[in-house]
Design an enzyme around this catalytic site. Sequence first.
Site, PDB file in Angstrom:
ATOM      1  CB  SER A  43      -0.970  -0.056   1.182  1.00 56.86           C
ATOM      2  OG  SER A  43      -1.995   0.895   1.051  1.00 56.86           O
ATOM      3  CG  HIS A  72      -5.453  -2.395  -0.280  1.00 56.08           C
ATOM      4  ND1 HIS A  72      -4.624  -1.914  -1.272  1.00 56.08           N
ATOM      5  CD2 HIS A  72      -5.026  -1.815   0.882  1.00 56.08           C
ATOM      6  CE1 HIS A  72      -3.745  -1.076  -0.739  1.00 56.08           C
ATOM      7  NE2 HIS A  72      -3.959  -1.001   0.561  1.00 56.08           N
ATOM      8  CD  GLU A  81      -5.371  -3.910  -4.333  1.00 58.69           C
ATOM      9  OE1 GLU A  81      -5.077  -2.831  -3.776  1.00 58.69           O
ATOM     10  OE2 GLU A  81      -4.556  -4.818  -4.508  1.00 58.69           O
TER      11      GLU A  81
END
Length: 296
Positions: free
Chosen positions: A144, A268, A238
Amino acid sequence: MSQQQLQALVQMLKAQPLNPSASIQETRAGFEQMAAMFPVEADVECQPVSAGGVKSEWVTAPGADAGRAILYLHGGGYVIGSINTHRAMAGRLSRAAKARVLVIDYRLAPEHPHPAAVDDAVAAYRWMLQQGLKPSRVAVSGDSAGGGLTVATLVAIRDANLPMPAAGAPISPWVDMEAIGDSMTSKSAADPVVQKDGLLNMAKAYLGGKNPRTPLAAPIYADLSGLPPLLIHVGTAETLLDDASRLAERAKKAGVNVTYEPWENMIHVWHLFAPMLDEGKQAIERIGAFVQKHTA
């Protein structure tokens, strides 16, 4: 794929949505609580260290080669997340890669805006080299925000004329501070974790007034030439799908050896949920094999 596993995971995440009015402290505490559901495996060793002044921890599974290491940069939008939230995943990564994993508590925004996270990651890498690790046996990975930070760190290492690590493995990377990818809206209904408004709030906290296209904050705008081989993982469910695909495209155009893997229906950073999701285990194994290949 076990559809039941994925459905159970998505339902669990949707049952615990982020409270938009929660304070940063409350959001941080909530992430820590969720991570506590997945404890570190019993045979994994954890050793706190100061890596160039950055609070860090060596996470080592049995069979790890002491000369092979991964610098791991946790996710959380540069605002939340810690060693605690990613220790268990680091243990699984150590096992898969047969490497020690250095997880760092880089400074978080808004208390410490950009470039604090990049500075801390580079400081930790310098420290790893000072410990006698060979750059050819070190990889950088993160998820991320930590996936974007992985790319930014590699660019900063290159620009500092330090020896380049052997490989990078960004997971569900966030590389665009303006959230302008089409998947921000087209995948909004499918993604139980990341939404545009929350992302833009985190970007504002991290940027601290800087231009959202600052290359080391939004590495989609960085010069990516000279980076080591990259393995980019992203799920097709995502909102950050286009961040990953655009990053792969730009890196390839810059001459980087890129392996781009969009995983069908995955959400995610599904790797975090390996204890309850087969694809999480498989994705960590893929990263482990990639790291072993490039740090042999």
